[in-house]
Design a protein around this motif. Sequence first.
Motif, PDB file in Angstrom:
ATOM      1  N   VAL A   7      72.893   3.749 -17.697  1.00  0.00           N
ATOM      2  CA  VAL A   7      72.818   2.404 -18.256  1.00  0.00           C
ATOM      3  C   VAL A   7      71.791   2.400 -19.378  1.00  0.00           C
ATOM      4  CG1 VAL A   7      72.241  -0.006 -17.801  1.00  0.00           C
ATOM      5  CG2 VAL A   7      73.473   1.354 -16.076  1.00  0.00           C
ATOM      6  N   PRO A   8      72.180   2.064 -20.597  1.00  0.00           N
ATOM      7  CA  PRO A   8      71.225   2.079 -21.704  1.00  0.00           C
ATOM      8  C   PRO A   8      70.185   0.974 -21.548  1.00  0.00           C
ATOM      9  CG  PRO A   8      73.296   1.126 -22.412  1.00  0.00           C
ATOM     10  CD  PRO A   8      73.529   1.651 -21.032  1.00  0.00           C
ATOM     11  N   GLY A   9      68.948   1.282 -21.967  1.00  0.00           N
ATOM     12  CA  GLY A   9      67.895   0.270 -21.959  1.00  0.00           C
ATOM     13  C   GLY A   9      67.498  -0.193 -20.583  1.00  0.00           C
ATOM     14  N   ALA A  10      67.598   0.667 -19.586  1.00  0.00           N
ATOM     15  CA  ALA A  10      67.172   0.296 -18.236  1.00  0.00           C
ATOM     16  C   ALA A  10      65.718  -0.149 -18.256  1.00  0.00           C
ATOM     17  CB  ALA A  10      67.360   1.470 -17.289  1.00  0.00           C
ATOM     18  N   THR A  11      65.398  -1.168 -17.471  1.00  0.00           N
ATOM     19  CA  THR A  11      64.056  -1.720 -17.475  1.00  0.00           C
ATOM     20  C   THR A  11      63.046  -0.717 -16.926  1.00  0.00           C
ATOM     21  OG1 THR A  11      64.220  -2.645 -15.253  1.00  0.00           O
ATOM     22  CG2 THR A  11      65.018  -4.010 -17.089  1.00  0.00           C
ATOM     23  N   ALA A  12      61.778  -1.005 -17.203  1.00  0.00           N
ATOM     24  CA  ALA A  12      60.718  -0.147 -16.682  1.00  0.00           C
ATOM     25  C   ALA A  12      60.733  -0.125 -15.158  1.00  0.00           C
ATOM     26  CB  ALA A  12      59.366  -0.633 -17.199  1.00  0.00           C
ATOM     27  N   ASP A  13      60.965  -1.281 -14.529  1.00  0.00           N
ATOM     28  CA  ASP A  13      60.995  -1.314 -13.069  1.00  0.00           C
ATOM     29  C   ASP A  13      62.151  -0.493 -12.513  1.00  0.00           C
ATOM     30  OD1 ASP A  13      58.727  -2.868 -12.773  1.00  0.00           O
ATOM     31  OD2 ASP A  13      59.824  -4.754 -12.814  1.00  0.00           O
ATOM     32  N   ALA A  14      63.292  -0.512 -13.205  1.00  0.00           N
ATOM     33  CA  ALA A  14      64.434   0.287 -12.749  1.00  0.00           C
ATOM     34  C   ALA A  14      64.108   1.776 -12.826  1.00  0.00           C
ATOM     35  CB  ALA A  14      65.668  -0.037 -13.599  1.00  0.00           C
TER      36      ALA A  14
END
Length: 413
Positions: free
Chosen positions: A107-114
């Motif tokens: 997934v592009p641009g996954a969040t920092a928490d992810a």
Amino acid sequence: MPAGQIAGDQDATALEWDDALPDRVVSSDTSSSLLRRAAARAPDNAAIRVNLGTVLLERYAFAEAADAFGAALRIDPFRQDARLGLARCWNRMGRHEDVLALIDDTVPGATADARYQRGMAAAAMEQTGRAEQEFRAALDRDVHHREACFELGRILRRSGRLDALAALSAALWERGARHVQLLLDRGRALESAGELADARDLLFTEAMVTRTTLETPHGFATLADFNAAVGEELAGNPLPLTNLPADELAIRGGIRVNQLMSGARPELIRTLIDAIKTAIGRDLAGRAARTRPDDPWLACRPARASLRAWANIQDAGAYEDWHAHRAGWLSGVYYVEVPEAFSVDGDGAGCIEFGAPPSLAERLPERLRIAPRAGMLLLMPSHVNHRTIPFATAGRRISFAFDVRPARDGQHR
């Protein structure tokens, strides 16, 4: 981040408090009961189930929380807060492969928490290289992500790459990160490089710990009367926590009270917090007068702060292992009730002890041991390591611990 090149750029006495309540208005048991009823009446509402999962997480009820987050995802498969909540639960439940499948790395641009949750899963599966990549990706997306910084630093320390650890701390500081984990990592790097004086000044000196007493609150004849009322309130709290995750908390035995406002007299807790805030203001004024203006701890001071508090109730045999409060900036403990027998002499049973991280004790051996007394307030920078020593005498120790943390909309994370 060379020693001496980090300047505190703010007035250390100008701490602005966030006036938000330190606890939810109703208890987690009441919240979860209401949310379950609401979920039954609204079978297609994912938000209710996310809120339920969040409340259950506060009680460390990981399996129940996972059920709630999973139900939210079945309703709305694209709900990212539900996905992250479920990932956290599954990581705590040992379902690490499921976490990696749940949060797809394509997934592009996954969040920092992810990326952080993926890193935690990979680390638990001993896929160290993959975990390092995930934690670095989390920090690329959010330079303030303290948890990813800690986990990446742990990988670098365990592999002996202390030069890389120092470089990481310097790079994050240059990008604007300001949290005490950077101070701990920098101190370890200084110790490894043989710069013991600088490491000592950064990690622990006795002057970092101050002790004082509170003023007697209005409506009480003596501070002892106030402490007796607070002790009764905390001991009677209806939501004590005893089954605590040892890998997340330092407490070993005893009871922890997180939901301080759930007792019969929450106004006592508010009064105590107000008194502590007043004492913190006095303490910061004194620290400003005796602290070097280039002290990096001062540069981590939040523009707006909240006070996050909890209580520990411990009988004989209970204690707290060595730890630091990485989420805070300034931390402290107020002793509400203490057995009379504690002394710094001998084995120091019942005392609190401060020092550099225990892994560095051989070359940074300085320690400060204090025998607590009811009414004593201790304050220290949050990166100062400390522990309590088990005691065997009759009686209980009730302590009220807290962190001064950046407010959610404050300058730092």
